[in-house]
Design an enzyme around this catalytic site. Structure first.
Site, PDB file in Angstrom:
ATOM      1  N   HIS A   1      45.173  43.549  35.031  1.00 30.02           N
ATOM      2  CA  HIS A   1      43.732  43.276  35.107  1.00 30.02           C
ATOM      3  C   HIS A   1      42.997  44.582  35.376  1.00 30.02           C
ATOM      4  O   HIS A   1      43.174  45.173  36.436  1.00 30.02           O
ATOM      5  CB  HIS A   1      43.444  42.254  36.218  1.00 30.02           C
ATOM      6  CG  HIS A   1      44.062  40.915  35.934  1.00 30.02           C
ATOM      7  ND1 HIS A   1      43.394  39.922  35.263  1.00 30.02           N
ATOM      8  CD2 HIS A   1      45.297  40.427  36.185  1.00 30.02           C
ATOM      9  CE1 HIS A   1      44.184  38.864  35.119  1.00 30.02           C
ATOM     10  NE2 HIS A   1      45.352  39.146  35.676  1.00 30.02           N
TER      11      HIS A   1
ATOM     12  N   ARG B   1      39.559  44.763  35.019  1.00 32.72           N
ATOM     13  CA  ARG B   1      38.290  44.358  35.675  1.00 32.72           C
ATOM     14  C   ARG B   1      36.997  44.819  35.020  1.00 32.72           C
ATOM     15  O   ARG B   1      35.919  44.449  35.484  1.00 32.72           O
ATOM     16  CB  ARG B   1      38.270  44.811  37.146  1.00 32.72           C
ATOM     17  CG  ARG B   1      39.427  44.329  37.980  1.00 32.72           C
ATOM     18  CD  ARG B   1      39.489  42.827  38.060  1.00 32.72           C
ATOM     19  NE  ARG B   1      40.435  42.367  39.070  1.00 32.72           N
ATOM     20  CZ  ARG B   1      41.061  41.200  39.013  1.00 32.72           C
ATOM     21  NH1 ARG B   1      40.833  40.370  38.002  1.00 32.72           N
ATOM     22  NH2 ARG B   1      41.895  40.844  39.950  1.00 32.72           N
TER      23      ARG B   1
ATOM     24  N   ASP C   1      50.998  41.898  36.718  1.00 26.61           N
ATOM     25  CA  ASP C   1      49.824  41.083  37.027  1.00 26.61           C
ATOM     26  C   ASP C   1      48.931  41.847  38.012  1.00 26.61           C
ATOM     27  O   ASP C   1      48.319  41.255  38.909  1.00 26.61           O
ATOM     28  CB  ASP C   1      50.208  39.699  37.585  1.00 26.61           C
ATOM     29  CG  ASP C   1      49.068  38.677  37.467  1.00 26.61           C
ATOM     30  OD1 ASP C   1      48.052  38.971  36.799  1.00 26.61           O
ATOM     31  OD2 ASP C   1      49.194  37.581  38.053  1.00 26.61           O
TER      32      ASP C   1
ATOM     33  N   ASN D   1      39.876  38.227  31.587  1.00 28.16           N
ATOM     34  CA  ASN D   1      39.020  37.537  32.572  1.00 28.16           C
ATOM     35  C   ASN D   1      38.051  38.495  33.255  1.00 28.16           C
ATOM     36  O   ASN D   1      38.033  38.647  34.470  1.00 28.16           O
ATOM     37  CB  ASN D   1      39.866  36.770  33.598  1.00 28.16           C
ATOM     38  CG  ASN D   1      40.761  37.653  34.440  1.00 28.16           C
ATOM     39  OD1 ASN D   1      41.170  38.732  34.017  1.00 28.16           O
ATOM     40  ND2 ASN D   1      41.061  37.211  35.655  1.00 28.16           N
TER      41      ASN D   1
ATOM     42  N   HIS E   1      54.216  35.383  34.026  1.00 28.91           N
ATOM     43  CA  HIS E   1      54.823  35.426  35.367  1.00 28.91           C
ATOM     44  C   HIS E   1      55.435  34.125  35.877  1.00 28.91           C
ATOM     45  O   HIS E   1      54.884  33.429  36.723  1.00 28.91           O
ATOM     46  CB  HIS E   1      53.861  35.985  36.412  1.00 28.91           C
ATOM     47  CG  HIS E   1      52.446  35.536  36.300  1.00 28.91           C
ATOM     48  ND1 HIS E   1      52.099  34.245  36.082  1.00 28.91           N
ATOM     49  CD2 HIS E   1      51.293  36.246  36.378  1.00 28.91           C
ATOM     50  CE1 HIS E   1      50.793  34.163  36.040  1.00 28.91           C
ATOM     51  NE2 HIS E   1      50.279  35.355  36.193  1.00 28.91           N
TER      52      HIS E   1
HETATM   53  O1  DOR Z   1      46.688  36.016  41.272  1.00 29.28           O
HETATM   54  C1  DOR Z   1      46.022  36.063  40.261  1.00 29.28           C
HETATM   55  N1  DOR Z   1      45.051  36.968  40.093  1.00 29.28           N
HETATM   56  N2  DOR Z   1      46.271  35.198  39.321  1.00 29.28           N
HETATM   57  C2  DOR Z   1      45.446  35.051  38.281  1.00 29.28           C
HETATM   58  O2  DOR Z   1      45.682  34.181  37.530  1.00 29.28           O
HETATM   59  C3  DOR Z   1      44.287  35.901  38.101  1.00 29.28           C
HETATM   60  C4  DOR Z   1      44.432  37.147  38.847  1.00 29.28           C
HETATM   61  C5  DOR Z   1      43.112  37.827  39.003  1.00 29.28           C
HETATM   62  O3  DOR Z   1      42.415  37.990  38.012  1.00 29.28           O
HETATM   63  O4  DOR Z   1      42.802  38.244  40.119  1.00 29.28           O
HETATM   64 ZN    ZN Z   2      46.847  37.663  35.290  1.00 30.92          ZN
HETATM   65 ZN    ZN Z   3      48.273  35.694  36.959  1.00 29.33          ZN
END
Ligand code: DOR
Ligand code: ZN
Ligand code: ZN
Length: 423
Positions: free
Chosen positions: A62, A64, A303, A94, A230
């Site tokens: 991620h 961000r 992740d 996301n 995961h």
């Molecule tokens: O732990 C997580 N963090 N799982 C997710 O599915 C999203 C991720 C996040 O974007 O922080």
């Molecule tokens: Zn993720």
């Molecule tokens: Zn995740």
């Protein structure tokens, strides 16, 4: 600048071998691999005692940006990747706005920094809303190697089936972040001993397993490729194992937290150990480890999910889920898998390079003459203590602060350029 790496032990994840070789890099490519190589005018790196491997390929990160730059930017995330020996990252959609258009895919690619190769994964549904499919073909043309709604997984089997049919025709996998929304709510921990001890509701393992089973069956029925994100439970490992045996196009990944920690970590680390899916039981941890050993689990990813200090300081039930991982994944994987004797060095490296690259169809993760010069140099035996204050990621949220690990990145090279050097 040409670089000559002398005396490294080349860990080859394709051949499954370790052998002492010199590596010559010229014009962004690997020009030669062999013994006693010479090159006039090249920068010589004496890598005696070090291993050389393909730059790591992390297909679940991620970054961000756009929208949550206070947690991480593409630039700070790329710097963290370089420090962790990672030269290719696939980042999740996301963000705000959600990466669901070709323009946004291109924008993320253009912001890639530090020489890191960034592959944006595009959303399955518009705005991750779970209702309307995105344009898989246009997203692929813009450079998205796969589709995923990440942590807001598509609940409708109809939509997943349509996404698999559309993506399947393009040879694109759909990445499924399995948890049934109704069963997990916004709960903080695994449902079980720890949730009961804390007197809070939990996320049951079956929420993950149901969706993994659904998507495995839809992959079988459509003939398209599904990748389970995961994996954290013993039954999910077994589901993937069985569907692989049946010849279904299914792959999966796990993260260091799932083979290193169990739900008990919540008691000592609180919100820092909150992650989706949650840390599970010892039986699940052992099954994830066995899944890696027997190849059921293809890839190790992070992740990497940076959050601000303020967010993670909230009470367990209100803090966001996720932990950073780019700067610790190699060390944690070597410590738990290689040094404990569960996997060979080439097998661990394969799960962090060529195998994840193959899942997304990326020509990365190998060391070959003529191929791109993406490398990590690391000392597999060097001990160090994880200190989040030293992270270059904006996120310091990890339950691994203070952990003693074995395996240190010395240098990272991407397209023939040194993008990180220790000290
Ligand atoms: O732990 C997580 N963090 N799982 C997710 O599915 C999203 C991720 C996040 O974007 O922080
Ligand atoms: Zn993720
Ligand atoms: Zn995740």
């Amino acid at each position: 600048m040409n670089i000559l790496i002398k005396n490294a032990v080349l860990v080859d994840p394709v051949e499954g071998t370790e052998r002492q070789e010199d590596i010559l890099i010229q014009n962004e490519r690997i020009a030669a691999i062999g013994t006693c190589l010479q090159a006039d005018g090249a920068q010589v790196i004496d890598a005696a005692g070090c291993c050389a491997a393909p730059g790591l390929v992390d297909i679940h990160v991620h970054l961000r940006e756009p929208g949550f730059e206070y947690k991480e930017t593409i630039a700070s995330g790329c710097a963290a990747a370089a420090r962790g020996g990672v030269t290719s990252v696939a980042c999740m959609p996301n963000t705000r706005p959600v990466i669901d258009t070709p323009e946004l895919v291109r924008m993320v690619r253009e912001k890639a920094a530090c020489g890191i190769h960034v592959f944006p994964i595009a959303a399955v549904s518009v705005g991750q809303g779970g209702e309307t499919l995105t344009d898989a073909s246009a997203l692929k043309a813009a450079g998205a190697p796969a589709l995923s709604d990440d942590g807001v997984p598509v609940q409708s089997a109809l939509l997943v089936r349509q996404a698999l049919l559309a993506a399947g025709q393009l040879g694109m996998p759909v990445l499924s972040h399995c948890e049934d929304a109704g069963l997990v709510g916004n709960y903080a921990v695994n449902e079980g001993e720890i949730s009961r001890k804390l007197g809070i509701p939990g996320r049951p393992a079956v929420a993950e397993e149901l969706m993994a089973m659904r998507d495995a069956m839809l992959a079988e029925e459509t003939g398209a490729s599904v990748h389970i994100c995961h994996v954290s439970t013993a039954n999910t490992v077994e589901i993937v194992r069985q569907f692989k045996r049946r010849g279904v196009s299914i792959t999966c990944e796990t993260c260091p937290q799932y083979f290193t920690l169990t739900q008990e970590a919540i008691l000592t680390h609180g919100a820092m150990a909150r992650v989706n899916p949650p840390l599970r039981t010892e039986r699940d941890r052992a099954a994830v480890l066995e899944g890696l050993r027997d190849g059921t689990i293809d890839a190790i990813v992070t992740d990497h999910a940076p959050h601000s200090a303020e967010e993670k300081a909230r009470p367990l039930t209100e803090a966001p889920s996720g932990m950073v991982g780019l700067e610790t994944s190699l060390a944690l994987s070597l410590t738990a898998l290689y040094h404990k004797g569960h996997m060979s060095l080439p097998a661990v490296i394969a799960a962090m390079t060529v195998k994840p690259a193959k899942i997304l169809g990326l020509s990365k993760g190998t060391l070959q003459v003529g191929g791109s010069a993406d490398l990590v140099l690391f000392n597999p035996d060097e001990e160090w203590v994880i200190d989040p204050a030293r992270f270059v990621s904006k996120g310091r949220n990890t339950p691994f602060g203070g952990f003693k690990v074995k395996g240190k990145v010395n240098a990272t090279i991407a397209d023939g350029a040194m993008i990180y050097r220790e000290g």
